[in-house]
Design a protein around this motif. Structure first.
Motif, PDB file in Angstrom:
ATOM      1  N   MET A 159       0.795  -1.124  -0.163  1.00 49.08           N
ATOM      2  CA  MET A 159      -0.140   0.589  -0.340  1.00 49.08           C
ATOM      3  C   MET A 159       0.904   1.224   0.203  1.00 49.08           C
ATOM      4  SD  MET A 159      -3.096  -1.081   2.827  1.00 49.08           S
ATOM      5  CE  MET A 159      -4.476  -1.836   2.693  1.00 49.08           C
ATOM      6  N   LEU A 160       1.997   1.358   0.593  1.00 54.43           N
ATOM      7  CA  LEU A 160       2.797   2.557   0.964  1.00 54.43           C
ATOM      8  C   LEU A 160       3.724   3.011  -0.051  1.00 54.43           C
ATOM      9  CD1 LEU A 160       3.232   2.192   5.023  1.00 54.43           C
ATOM     10  CD2 LEU A 160       2.373   4.138   3.624  1.00 54.43           C
ATOM     11  N   GLN A 161       4.343   1.871  -0.469  1.00 51.23           N
ATOM     12  CA  GLN A 161       5.629   1.218  -1.650  1.00 51.23           C
ATOM     13  C   GLN A 161       5.082   1.587  -2.794  1.00 51.23           C
ATOM     14  OE1 GLN A 161       8.803   2.418  -0.654  1.00 51.23           O
ATOM     15  NE2 GLN A 161       8.112   2.676   1.659  1.00 51.23           N
ATOM     16  N   LEU A 162       4.388  -0.222  -3.188  1.00 50.81           N
ATOM     17  CA  LEU A 162       3.698  -0.178  -4.440  1.00 50.81           C
ATOM     18  C   LEU A 162       2.392   0.613  -5.822  1.00 50.81           C
ATOM     19  CD1 LEU A 162       4.601  -3.616  -4.233  1.00 50.81           C
ATOM     20  CD2 LEU A 162       6.665  -2.068  -4.967  1.00 50.81           C
ATOM     21  N   ILE A 163       1.325   1.238  -4.237  1.00 53.29           N
ATOM     22  CA  ILE A 163       0.371   1.508  -4.104  1.00 53.29           C
ATOM     23  C   ILE A 163       0.222   3.175  -5.470  1.00 53.29           C
ATOM     24  CG2 ILE A 163      -1.965   1.918  -4.559  1.00 53.29           C
ATOM     25  CD1 ILE A 163      -2.105  -0.320  -2.473  1.00 53.29           C
ATOM     26  N   ILE A 169      -4.353   7.439   4.879  1.00 52.32           N
ATOM     27  CA  ILE A 169      -4.521   6.185   4.078  1.00 52.32           C
ATOM     28  C   ILE A 169      -5.567   4.792   4.940  1.00 52.32           C
ATOM     29  CG2 ILE A 169      -6.219   5.083   2.597  1.00 52.32           C
ATOM     30  CD1 ILE A 169      -5.963   7.480   0.955  1.00 52.32           C
ATOM     31  N   VAL A 170      -3.655   4.463   4.478  1.00 57.01           N
ATOM     32  CA  VAL A 170      -3.096   3.332   5.401  1.00 57.01           C
ATOM     33  C   VAL A 170      -3.658   3.017   6.969  1.00 57.01           C
ATOM     34  CG1 VAL A 170      -1.131   0.854   5.600  1.00 57.01           C
ATOM     35  CG2 VAL A 170      -1.447   3.238   3.747  1.00 57.01           C
ATOM     36  N   PHE A 174      -6.419   0.487   9.316  1.00 54.33           N
ATOM     37  CA  PHE A 174      -5.608  -0.967   9.847  1.00 54.33           C
ATOM     38  C   PHE A 174      -6.917  -0.330  11.033  1.00 54.33           C
ATOM     39  CE2 PHE A 174      -2.701  -1.911   6.224  1.00 54.33           C
ATOM     40  CZ  PHE A 174      -2.346  -3.167   6.725  1.00 54.33           C
ATOM     41  N   LEU A 175      -6.551   0.814  11.135  1.00 55.08           N
ATOM     42  CA  LEU A 175      -7.213   0.950  12.567  1.00 55.08           C
ATOM     43  C   LEU A 175      -8.524   0.464  12.397  1.00 55.08           C
ATOM     44  CD1 LEU A 175      -6.404   4.715  13.247  1.00 55.08           C
ATOM     45  CD2 LEU A 175      -5.687   2.947  14.727  1.00 55.08           C
ATOM     46  N   ALA A 176      -9.537   0.994  11.268  1.00 56.63           N
ATOM     47  CA  ALA A 176     -10.579   0.079  10.976  1.00 56.63           C
ATOM     48  C   ALA A 176     -10.950  -1.101  11.222  1.00 56.63           C
ATOM     49  CB  ALA A 176     -11.367   0.623   9.997  1.00 56.63           C
ATOM     50  N   TYR A 177      -9.462  -1.781  10.479  1.00 58.75           N
ATOM     51  CA  TYR A 177      -9.442  -3.656  11.033  1.00 58.75           C
ATOM     52  C   TYR A 177      -9.526  -3.431  12.144  1.00 58.75           C
ATOM     53  CZ  TYR A 177      -8.544  -8.280  10.792  1.00 58.75           C
ATOM     54  OH  TYR A 177      -7.532  -9.744  11.401  1.00 58.75           O
ATOM     55  N   GLY A 178      -8.710  -3.232  13.369  1.00 61.21           N
ATOM     56  CA  GLY A 178      -8.189  -3.606  14.218  1.00 61.21           C
ATOM     57  C   GLY A 178      -9.256  -3.133  15.812  1.00 61.21           C
ATOM     58  N   ALA A 179     -10.292  -2.662  15.271  1.00 59.61           N
ATOM     59  CA  ALA A 179     -11.925  -2.112  15.668  1.00 59.61           C
ATOM     60  C   ALA A 179     -12.799  -3.552  15.836  1.00 59.61           C
ATOM     61  CB  ALA A 179     -12.699  -0.905  15.449  1.00 59.61           C
TER      62      ALA A 179
END
Length: 200
Positions: A159-163, A169-170, A174-179
């Motif tokens: 997400m950070l290097q290739l997209i 946004i990343v 991840f915060l949303a998933y962590g919830a």
């Protein structure tokens, strides 16, 4: 709480934030390990888990990350006044130094001594960031497990290097998933348990 104790807490905030502001060469990322040392290790205002959560939220919000961290620490310890003290003591020393040295900027920018100082301090900052990253990965390993840590690191890299996506946004993803992570894990475990129970 005695007046001496209250005053000492303001003094701790002022001293710790002024150090992070003065010694944080290289911008926000280089200041974070210094703030962590003061908040987690030296004064024990919070643990690494809370620091990691606040760091993630601060990364997702606009503005300088070190200033946001200072504001949060001050507010957490002494409310609004603590937040003001922390932010001012974090930014004022560097701001005053920049104003005082403004007339020498042209000379200092080409100074071999200054360039040497910046180059010499970079390995120290790299090691500090590496140690902090290792601590976070270790805690993530305990909470998520080895496979999930590897998968998430790979996803983050893509997400950070290739997209590439904006880091905010990343972090939000991840915060949303962590919830909902532990709820999903519990559902998967319950489903597997039910499937095993149904198997003849």
């Amino acid at each position: 709480m005695s007046k001496l104790t209250v005053d000492s807490q303001y003094a701790q905030l002022a001293w710790s934030m002024s150090k992070t502001g003065v010694l944080g060469y290289g911008g926000g990322p280089s200041v974070i390990p210094l703030i962590r040392h003061e908040a987690v290790i030296k004064y024990k205002w919070m643990d690494d888990d809370e620091f990691g959560e606040i760091l993630a939220i601060a990364n997702a919000l606009p503005g300088p990350i070190a200033t946001k961290m200072a504001a949060y620490l001050g507010y957490r310890q002494k409310g609004v006044l603590g937040s003001i003290v922390a932010v001012l003591t974090h930014i004022l020393p560097s701001a005053i130094a920049m104003i005082c040295l403004l007339s020498f900027v042209e000379y200092l920018s080409n100074s071999a001594v200054i360039q040497g100082m910046i180059v010499a301090v970079m390995p120290v900052i790299s090691v500090m960031l590496g140690v902090m990253a290792y601590e976070f990965v270790k805690r993530a390993y305990k909470g998520l497990g080895k496979i999930m840590v590897v998968v998430f690191c790979a996803i983050s890299f893509v997400m950070l290097q290739l997209i590439p996506l904006h880091p905010a946004i990343v972090i939000v993803l991840f915060l949303a998933y962590g919830a909902v992570h532990f709820k999903l894990v519990d559902r998967i475990k319950a489903k597997n348990k039910n499937n095993k129970g149904e198997t003849p």
